[in-house]
Scaffold this active site. Structure first.
Site, PDB file in Angstrom:
ATOM      1  N   LYS A 170       4.755  10.499  -9.396  1.00 15.62           N
ATOM      2  CA  LYS A 170       4.864   8.866  -7.992  1.00 15.62           C
ATOM      3  C   LYS A 170       4.060   7.850  -8.115  1.00 15.62           C
ATOM      4  O   LYS A 170       3.401   7.600  -6.958  1.00 15.62           O
ATOM      5  CB  LYS A 170       5.649   8.896  -7.065  1.00 15.62           C
ATOM      6  CG  LYS A 170       7.171   7.674  -6.939  1.00 15.62           C
ATOM      7  CD  LYS A 170       7.352   6.567  -6.533  1.00 15.62           C
ATOM      8  CE  LYS A 170       6.380   6.436  -5.727  1.00 15.62           C
ATOM      9  NZ  LYS A 170       5.744   4.811  -5.835  1.00 15.62           N
ATOM     10  N   GLY A 229       1.650   7.478   6.012  1.00 14.11           N
ATOM     11  CA  GLY A 229       1.208   8.935   6.328  1.00 14.11           C
ATOM     12  C   GLY A 229       1.507   9.114   7.695  1.00 14.11           C
ATOM     13  O   GLY A 229       2.491  10.561   7.950  1.00 14.11           O
ATOM     14  N   GLU A 246      -4.606  11.387   2.930  1.00 15.69           N
ATOM     15  CA  GLU A 246      -5.583  10.666   2.327  1.00 15.69           C
ATOM     16  C   GLU A 246      -5.514   9.187   3.408  1.00 15.69           C
ATOM     17  O   GLU A 246      -4.544   8.684   2.066  1.00 15.69           O
ATOM     18  CB  GLU A 246      -5.959  10.501   1.112  1.00 15.69           C
ATOM     19  CG  GLU A 246      -6.413  12.080   0.998  1.00 15.69           C
ATOM     20  CD  GLU A 246      -7.761  13.095   1.641  1.00 15.69           C
ATOM     21  OE1 GLU A 246      -7.855  12.160   2.374  1.00 15.69           O
ATOM     22  OE2 GLU A 246      -7.657  14.100   1.421  1.00 15.69           O
ATOM     23  N   CYS A 280     -10.377   2.956   0.772  1.00 12.10           N
ATOM     24  CA  CYS A 280     -10.347   2.965   2.373  1.00 12.10           C
ATOM     25  C   CYS A 280     -11.300   2.959   2.969  1.00 12.10           C
ATOM     26  O   CYS A 280     -11.480   2.910   4.107  1.00 12.10           O
ATOM     27  CB  CYS A 280      -9.501   4.409   1.842  1.00 12.10           C
ATOM     28  SG  CYS A 280     -10.264   4.961   1.319  1.00 12.10           S
TER      29      CYS A 280
HETATM   30  P1  NAD Z   1       1.470   2.958   1.996  1.00 13.13           P
HETATM   31  O1  NAD Z   1       0.998   3.494   2.989  1.00 13.13           O
HETATM   32  O2  NAD Z   1       2.013   0.832   1.840  1.00 13.13           O
HETATM   33  O3  NAD Z   1       1.849   4.058   0.097  1.00 13.13           O
HETATM   34  C1  NAD Z   1       2.823   2.691  -0.589  1.00 13.13           C
HETATM   35  C2  NAD Z   1       3.060   4.696  -1.017  1.00 13.13           C
HETATM   36  O4  NAD Z   1       3.753   5.139  -0.002  1.00 13.13           O
HETATM   37  C3  NAD Z   1       4.333   3.890  -1.973  1.00 13.13           C
HETATM   38  O5  NAD Z   1       3.894   4.558  -2.949  1.00 13.13           O
HETATM   39  C4  NAD Z   1       5.823   4.007  -1.341  1.00 13.13           C
HETATM   40  O6  NAD Z   1       6.564   4.099  -2.546  1.00 13.13           O
HETATM   41  C5  NAD Z   1       5.538   5.273  -0.574  1.00 13.13           C
HETATM   42  N1  NAD Z   1       5.685   5.296   0.911  1.00 13.13           N
HETATM   43  C6  NAD Z   1       6.307   3.927   1.256  1.00 13.13           C
HETATM   44  N2  NAD Z   1       7.356   5.034   2.221  1.00 13.13           N
HETATM   45  C7  NAD Z   1       7.938   6.251   1.730  1.00 13.13           C
HETATM   46  C8  NAD Z   1       8.207   6.783   2.765  1.00 13.13           C
HETATM   47  N3  NAD Z   1       8.867   6.916   3.716  1.00 13.13           N
HETATM   48  N4  NAD Z   1       7.970   7.936   1.782  1.00 13.13           N
HETATM   49  C9  NAD Z   1       7.481   8.927   1.298  1.00 13.13           C
HETATM   50  N5  NAD Z   1       6.583   7.460   0.670  1.00 13.13           N
HETATM   51  C10 NAD Z   1       7.033   6.216   0.569  1.00 13.13           C
HETATM   52  O7  NAD Z   1       0.055   2.037   1.415  1.00 13.13           O
HETATM   53  P2  NAD Z   1      -1.260   1.414   0.201  1.00 13.13           P
HETATM   54  O8  NAD Z   1      -0.842   0.104   0.694  1.00 13.13           O
HETATM   55  O9  NAD Z   1      -0.051   1.466  -1.357  1.00 13.13           O
HETATM   56  O10 NAD Z   1      -2.665   1.182  -0.197  1.00 13.13           O
HETATM   57  C11 NAD Z   1      -2.868   1.133   1.277  1.00 13.13           C
HETATM   58  C12 NAD Z   1      -3.859   2.374   2.239  1.00 13.13           C
HETATM   59  O11 NAD Z   1      -3.967   3.141   1.453  1.00 13.13           O
HETATM   60  C13 NAD Z   1      -4.795   1.720   2.790  1.00 13.13           C
HETATM   61  O12 NAD Z   1      -3.853   2.072   4.561  1.00 13.13           O
HETATM   62  C14 NAD Z   1      -6.122   2.575   2.613  1.00 13.13           C
HETATM   63  O13 NAD Z   1      -6.820   3.094   3.528  1.00 13.13           O
HETATM   64  C15 NAD Z   1      -5.543   4.226   2.181  1.00 13.13           C
HETATM   65  N6  NAD Z   1      -6.017   4.562   1.305  1.00 13.13           N
HETATM   66  C16 NAD Z   1      -6.889   5.778   1.471  1.00 13.13           C
HETATM   67  C17 NAD Z   1      -7.700   6.144   0.867  1.00 13.13           C
HETATM   68  C18 NAD Z   1      -8.157   8.117   1.395  1.00 13.13           C
HETATM   69  O14 NAD Z   1      -8.472   8.249   0.160  1.00 13.13           O
HETATM   70  N7  NAD Z   1      -8.150   7.792   2.843  1.00 13.13           N
HETATM   71  C19 NAD Z   1      -7.906   5.822  -0.859  1.00 13.13           C
HETATM   72  C20 NAD Z   1      -6.942   4.979  -1.466  1.00 13.13           C
HETATM   73  C21 NAD Z   1      -6.179   4.231  -0.072  1.00 13.13           C
END
Ligand code: NAD
Length: 479
Positions: A170, A229, A246, A280
């Site tokens: 997804k 998460g 992650e 991140c």
């Molecule tokens: P986000 O938490 O908003 O995630 C969005 C995703 O989560 C979408 O695909 C959505 O469909 C899904 N989602 C939303 N609600 C959900 C639920 N209840 N159940 C399951 N899935 C659900 O994050 P973002 O804004 O897309 O990404 C940015 C974040 O990602 C930052 O916090 C960044 O640090 C982190 N990040 C971490 C790493 C790592 O390796 N640790 C790498 C890249 C990004």
């Protein structure tokens, strides 16, 4: 450009379509089939049927060949894919080229590992053997973010396939076109068993939530924010499925008095503005020895002010837009609030005017502050904001850096090699770089301590997130 879902070996649509926009100028790039719960259910059922066939889950040579063939097909389309990545995500073309090349290299890495997932055998007593067999975990649900949609897709999908899982992917809606284009050469392979890899996109969350909550998914890999998460961990709890999370970070860069400040400042400015601060592991807090604070203020301000904004396809661009206008407004608001309550604003960023005003741009901001408990020192603000703090000695530097609920990454800048190792050891982070920042490799496990997540992706250990260990006992008797 138009992309569809791929479920049970077929490209398919679901009545609704959504548009994908270029965040640098709001131009329409294309549209994608916009699904949800129904697509997620069909994809999981297809993956479960495919997993039941030992010709996939017990056939490492086939899985290796498929990964090799996918990588070879991607090589022919590398430039076209880098171009699409820049248009849909906004990052500078050089970064997109690096990411697509790195992702292909990572597929090759896991193609090799597909044929090396050993268990072990112990003779526990005369004639009694315990075989420890590493098996694929089952159906893997992969929720992929938009900030690095090639590498972050591959670092979950390639070990999952190498291990013998079947997958439902997804992607983030912001990069749905790129993810479909990147996966197409894999999905088109005539040797890929039906249902072993499935893809659906959605602008809502119903499909993703289903992947988390259904007991038919055995392992869920999510890269995204700590808030989502946490929700995923709660929603997955009744199923007790394996989780690979992650999550967010707030990287500190500890700069000691023996460094060349002008050189370090340039590297830190680049580390803070990579993907417009939407990585991140991006540099967020620079902790500098008090004796060098004035030098660092000057050098970092100049380095950040000199970063050229523009469309990622323009050769001069060093920093593109944020992923979308919603992010720009939310991040811009948090940066404005940080500027209001910090000790000193060294560089006030904001929305540029002129030719860039239609895009989701934000220029970099640099502030200085003493209290590491301030909200902007603690909260992950996913954009181009850098905070400068001073420390008096090594112990204070470590205490400041560890004053966070995150634990993803940090960097230590010094020519004193013993100090570098001592400080790296004391930092509670999954990755620590010495005299560098943001160096990530297919071979090197990445992941977080504390609220930065669970498990590791990249490297050999990523396979562990997608496997179970089975103990088979047999008493064969003695002669
Ligand atoms: P986000 O938490 O908003 O995630 C969005 C995703 O989560 C979408 O695909 C959505 O469909 C899904 N989602 C939303 N609600 C959900 C639920 N209840 N159940 C399951 N899935 C659900 O994050 P973002 O804004 O897309 O990404 C940015 C974040 O990602 C930052 O916090 C960044 O640090 C982190 N990040 C971490 C790493 C790592 O390796 N640790 C790498 C890249 C990004």
């Amino acid at each position: 450009m138009q992309v569809r879902h791929f479920i049970d070996g077929e490209w398919c649509e679901s009545g609704q379509w959504s548009e994908s926009l270029d965040p640098a100028n709001a131009g329409i790039i294309g549209r994608f089939a916009d699904g949800g719960l129904h697509e997620a259910q069909a994809a999981v059922d297809a993956a479960a049927r495919a997993f039941a066939d030992p010709q996939w889950s017990q056939n490492p040579r086939l899985r290796q060949q498929i990964l090799l063939d996918w990588a070879a097909a991607l090589k022919d389309r590398q430039e076209e894919l880098a171009n699409l990545l820049t248009r849909e995500n906004g990052k500078a073309l050089a970064q997109s080229r690096g990411e697509v090349g790195g992702a292909i290299s990572e597929i090759l890495y896991y193609a090799g590992l597909a044929r090396h997932i050993p268990g072990h055998v112990l003779e526990v007593a005369p004639g009694e053997f315990s075989t420890m067999l590493r098996e694929p975990a089952g159906v893997a649900g992969l929720i992929i973010p938009w900030n690095a949609p090639a590498v972050l897709l591959v670092r979950a999908l390639a070990p999952a396939l190498a291990a013998g899982c079947t997958c439902v992917i997804k992607p983030a809606p912001q990069t749905a076109l790129f993810n479909a284009a990147f996966l197409e050469p894999l999905l088109q392979l005539p040797t890929l068993p039906r249902g072993s890899v499935n893809l659906f996109a959605e602008t809502g969350h119903a499909g993703a939530a289903y992947l988390v909550a259904t007991p038919k998914v055995d392992v869920l890999s999510f890269t995204g924010s700590t808030a989502t998460g946490t929700r995923i961990m709660q929603d997955a709890a009744p199923t007790m499925k394996k989780l690979s999370l992650e999550l967010g970070g707030k990287s500190c860069c500890l700069v000691f008095e023996d460094t060349v400040i002008s050189t370090v400042a340039h590297k830190l400015a680049a580390a803070a503005t990579i993907i417009s601060g939407q990585q991140c592991t991006a540099a967020r807090r620079v902790l500098v020895h008090a004796s060098r604070l004035a030098d660092m203020k000057k050098a970092l301000t100049a380095a950040l002010a000199g970063i050229r904004l523009g469309h990622g396809l323009e050769a001069t661009t060093q920093m593109g837009p944020l992923i979308d206008w919603r992010s720009r407004d939310l991040v811009g608001q948090r940066i404005a609030e940080s500027m209001e309550s910090c000790d000193e604003v060294l560089l006030a960023g904001g929305q540029p005017g002129g030719a860039l005003s239609a895009g989701a741009f934000l220029s970099p901001t640099l502030i200085a502050h003493r209290d590491s408990g301030a909200f902007f020192c603690q909260e992950e603000i996913f954009g181009p904001l850098l905070i400068l703090e001073a420390f008096e000695d090594e112990a204070e530097a470590i205490a400041r850096a560890n004053h966070t609920e995150f634990g993803l990454s940090a960097s230590v800048w010094t020519h004193d090699t013993a100090r570098a190792m001592r400080v790296a050891r004391a930092l509670r982070n999954g990755t620590v770089w010495i005299n560098d920042h943001n160096k990530l490799f297919a071979e090197a496990e990445t992941g977080g301590y504390r609220k930065s997540g669970l498990g590791r992706l990249h490297g050999y250990d990523a396979l562990l997130d997608f496997t179970e260990l089975k103990h088979v006992y047999q008493n064969v008797g003695t002669l």
